[in-house]
Design a protein around this motif. Structure first.
Motif, PDB file in Angstrom:
ATOM      1  N   THR A 106       0.923  -1.179  -0.026  1.00  0.00           N
ATOM      2  CA  THR A 106       0.080  -0.140  -0.104  1.00  0.00           C
ATOM      3  C   THR A 106       0.868   1.124   0.195  1.00  0.00           C
ATOM      4  N   THR A 107       1.984   1.321   0.788  1.00  0.00           N
ATOM      5  CA  THR A 107       2.877   2.291   0.689  1.00  0.00           C
ATOM      6  C   THR A 107       3.512   2.483  -0.491  1.00  0.00           C
ATOM      7  N   THR A 140       1.040   3.969  -2.909  1.00  0.00           N
ATOM      8  CA  THR A 140       0.842   5.374  -2.690  1.00  0.00           C
ATOM      9  C   THR A 140       2.123   6.154  -3.303  1.00  0.00           C
TER      10      THR A 140
END
Length: 393
Positions: free
Chosen positions: A118-119, A122
């Motif tokens: 997810t990081t 992003t």
């Protein structure tokens, strides 16, 4: 000085060195490379930036050591199980993989967990990612297919004038099957032993940034390969050609959700084109000054290095790219390391390989067009004679 500020300054200095290294590399690989004054000044700037980065790292290490030294014994407590969260476990597994080559998955490498992915995703969105333009579908299998009925192929119902007439069967819809096959895309980088001595957060930051950049470049490249298979490839020579591209190339239902994409060099040309009244064709969005529009449609600008010219011609993509292209994302990134192969043994280094798994397929080739241009003439200025208006004496 606050240790967090030193850490932030060290990270920023490292990024500055990386950016300057990229600029030097671009100049050095040129066939007509000559170490001119501009190059020498850039190299000196890079060398000074490296000194600043390394000095900040020494200060950071000393500040951390002093912080530990000043801690009271009663404050030095081991972490409990809740504090050893997934990220910490991943960092420990990463260090084990690099130092021993062993993982829980054996030779398959280390799978990047969801929260770290997810990081990374992003970070991907912070770069010039064409993935944001196309449709992204998350899949869990390495192969599969999807069935689509194109809007342009839907036929109307039959008109029955006689109320007693027999209603016939609808014509069968013309369906298109799109098959996907997840491919593996891999890259390798070199890490030093000092990285493994860093904090968990810094290791994760380094990994996330490196992987995100690789993912953006790789996925952009594959998306462009698919977009360049367009059946409609008009050539732009003047203002009205762009109007034709926007208003007369695609189905009106597609036009409503369409946008433009060009590179920086192409945008510089388009930004100077004027209409018959001397107004610039490209206008700023009144609600968002950072966004530009042509005829009310958004214009995305991509750096030349990611979207290069072809034979001296600038690209101009137009259409609804979410209708046109789908990226099938397996979301199963993994890492694998070696300190033997690829010259790692001779240089006492460790090589880290990242693997990204996805596929890009064209879904509707009629949903977009790929135009090209070198120079674009202004629209001819109108006069009462050319416009058909009458004048009074």
């Amino acid at each position: 000085m606050d240790i967090n500020k030193i850490n932030d300054a060290w990270i920023a200095a490292g990024q500055k060195v990386a950016d300057l290294d990229n600029k030097l590399a671009i100049q050095t690989i040129s066939d007509d490379f000559e170490p001119n004054d501009e190059f020498k000044a850039l190299k000196e700037q890079r060398d000074n930036a490296k000194i600043q980065r390394d000095t900040l790292k020494e200060q950071l290490d000393e500040a951390r050591a002093n912080e530990v030294y000043r801690m009271k014994d009663e404050d030095k407590k081991p972490l409990n199980d809740k504090q050893l969260d997934l990220k910490d476990k991943f960092v420990r597994d990463f260090k084990d993989m690099v130092t021993t080559g062993k993982t829980d998955a054996g030779n398959a490498g280390l799978t990047i967990p969801d929260d770290i992915q997810t990081t990374i995703h992003t970070l991907v969105r912070q770069y010039a990612s064409l993935q944001n333009l196309v449709n992204v579908e998350r899949v869990t299998t390495p192969t599969g297919s999807r069935v689509y009925e194109k809007f342009s192929e839907i036929k109307p119902l039959a008109n029955l004038d006689d109320e007693t007439a027999k209603i016939g069967d609808n014509d069968d819809p013309e369906l298109t099957t799109i098959k996907y096959l997840i491919h593996r895309y891999a890259g390798i980088t070199t890490v030093t032993n000092t990285l493994l001595k860093d904090t968990a957060e810094n290791i994760l930051s380094w990994l996330s940034t490196w992987i995100a950049r690789k993912v953006v470049v790789t996925r952009n490249q594959e998306i462009l390969k698919v977009l360049d298979t367009a059946s409609k490839k008009p050539t732009i020579a003047n203002f009205d050609d762009i109007k034709d591209l926007q208003l007369n190339t695609l189905d009106p239902a597609i036009i409503a959700t369409s946008s433009f994409v060009t590179n920086q060099s192409g945008f510089a040309v388009l930004a100077k084109v004027k209409d018959a009244q001397g107004r610039y064709m490209i206008q700023r969005d009144v609600t968002n000054p950072e966004q530009y529009r042509i005829g009310g449609k958004p214009v995305m600008v991509v750096a030349d290095r990611w979207l290069p010219d072809v034979s001296g011609a600038h690209p101009l993509y137009y259409g609804d790219f979410k209708q046109a292209v789908t990226l099938f994302d397996r979301e199963n990134m993994s890492l694998l390391s070696t300190n033997i192969g690829g010259g790692a043994f001779e240089s006492d280094e460790t090589k880290i390989r990242v693997i990204d798994r996805f596929d890009v397929e064209q879904v509707d080739g009629d949903a977009y067009a790929v135009a090209s241009f070198k120079a674009v003439e202004n629209q001819q200025a109108t006069t009462p004679e050319t416009s058909g208006a009458t004048t009074t004496k």
